[in-house]
Motif scaffolding. Structure first.
Motif, short mmCIF file in Angstrom:
data_model
loop_
_atom_site.label_atom_id
_atom_site.label_comp_id
_atom_site.label_asym_id
_atom_site.label_seq_id
_atom_site.Cartn_x
_atom_site.Cartn_y
_atom_site.Cartn_z
N GLU A 17 0.83 -1.21 0.00
CA GLU A 17 0.00 0.00 0.00
C GLU A 17 0.86 1.26 0.00
O GLU A 17 0.61 2.20 -0.76
N THR B 29 1.05 3.81 -3.18
CA THR B 29 0.65 5.21 -3.00
C THR B 29 1.79 6.15 -3.40
O THR B 29 1.58 7.15 -4.10
N THR C 57 1.87 8.77 -6.55
CA THR C 57 2.19 10.17 -6.29
C THR C 57 3.35 10.64 -7.18
O THR C 57 3.37 11.78 -7.63
#
Length: 264
Positions: free
Chosen positions: A240, A244, A248
């Protein structure tokens, strides 16, 4: 007898700034002998070896970063493992921590394979580079503050060279987080005061001091055996954070159905 220049405590500070490419920086890192305790340990481990690796020709030098020189995401650990990177010559390669990290990168579509066993195993990273604030294996996996500070110019220069493309950094563990902050400041990003506190899932935006793109800093528990065996860090938690951070940074990641992005 004249001292080997590589044994001088200021060797990283003298040699890192003049490296104008990541490849040159990586090559210079491998010659460093600035920390006597670390040099003695990495070479002792190589001499003594381990039964499971009988006949293996240990790298026994500082381990450079691994991954493309135009990475958008940088993953920063602690230091090479005595019988991992110190043996294979590649970050997080040949140890259980690396098994966990590269499996997660593969699940996210950021690595060509889940296994990392040797420098010539064919592993390729997509838009991701893996490095550490200390490039030599330390006794008990614990570098001293002085060793961390001596090694810092390598990390600061690596960040500076990646600056045109890097948009996110994942710090694995509190040591990596704390070591990163002065290095990113030296590379041209502003670190807020008071300094951001490490935590799993922590996220801080660091503005560029010259008005350029900001850097997103993410915290993640380290992929140590202690953390993964006890469940403090699960594969899902690691994936995770990496996913992420990759999103980004603008990298394509594998979706929830398990189908990944097209790779050249």
């Amino acid at each position: 007898m004249r001292q080997d220049p590589a044994e001088s405590p200021d060797f990283p500070a003298r040699r890192a700034p003049g490296a104008h490419t990541v490849a040159v920086l990586d090559e210079r890192v491998t010659h460093c002998r600035a920390c006597p305790r670390l040099v003695a340990w990495r070479e002792q481990v190589a001499r003594e070896g381990r039964r499971a690796y009988a006949g293996w020709d240990y790298w026994a030098r500082p381990v450079p970063g691994f991954g493309p020189d135009d990475a958008a995401l940088l993953v920063v650990g602690l230091a090479p493992a005595a019988h991992g990177g110190n043996r294979t010559g590649r970050m997080f390669t040949g140890d259980r921590s690396g098994d966990v990290l590269y499996a997660a990168l593969h699940r996210a579509g950021l690595a060509s394979q889940a296994e990392a066993s040797a420098r010539d195993d064919g592993l390729t990273l997509y838009g991701v580079r893996v490095t550490a604030p200390v490039h030599c294996a330390p006794p008990a996996n614990r570098p001293t503050p002085g060793e961390r500070d001596t090694c810092r110019p390598w990390l600061a220069r690596e960040l500076a060279l990646l600056r045109p493309t890097v948009r996110a950094v994942v710090a694995l563990g509190a040591f990596g987080w704390q070591a990163l902050l002065p290095a990113v400041a030296a590379a041209g990003w502003a670190v807020p005061r008071p300094r951001p506190v490490f935590g799993h899932g922590a996220r801080v935006t660091l503005a560029a001091t010259d008005g350029g793109p900001p850097l997103e800093l993410f915290g993640c528990y380290h992929v140590s055996q202690r953390n993964t065996f006890t469940g403090l860090l699960t594969p899902a938690m690691l994936t995770e954070v990496l996913t992420t951070a990759a999103r980004t940074a603008g990298l394509p990641v594998r979706d929830d159905t398990g189908s990944g992005p097209h790779r050249r």
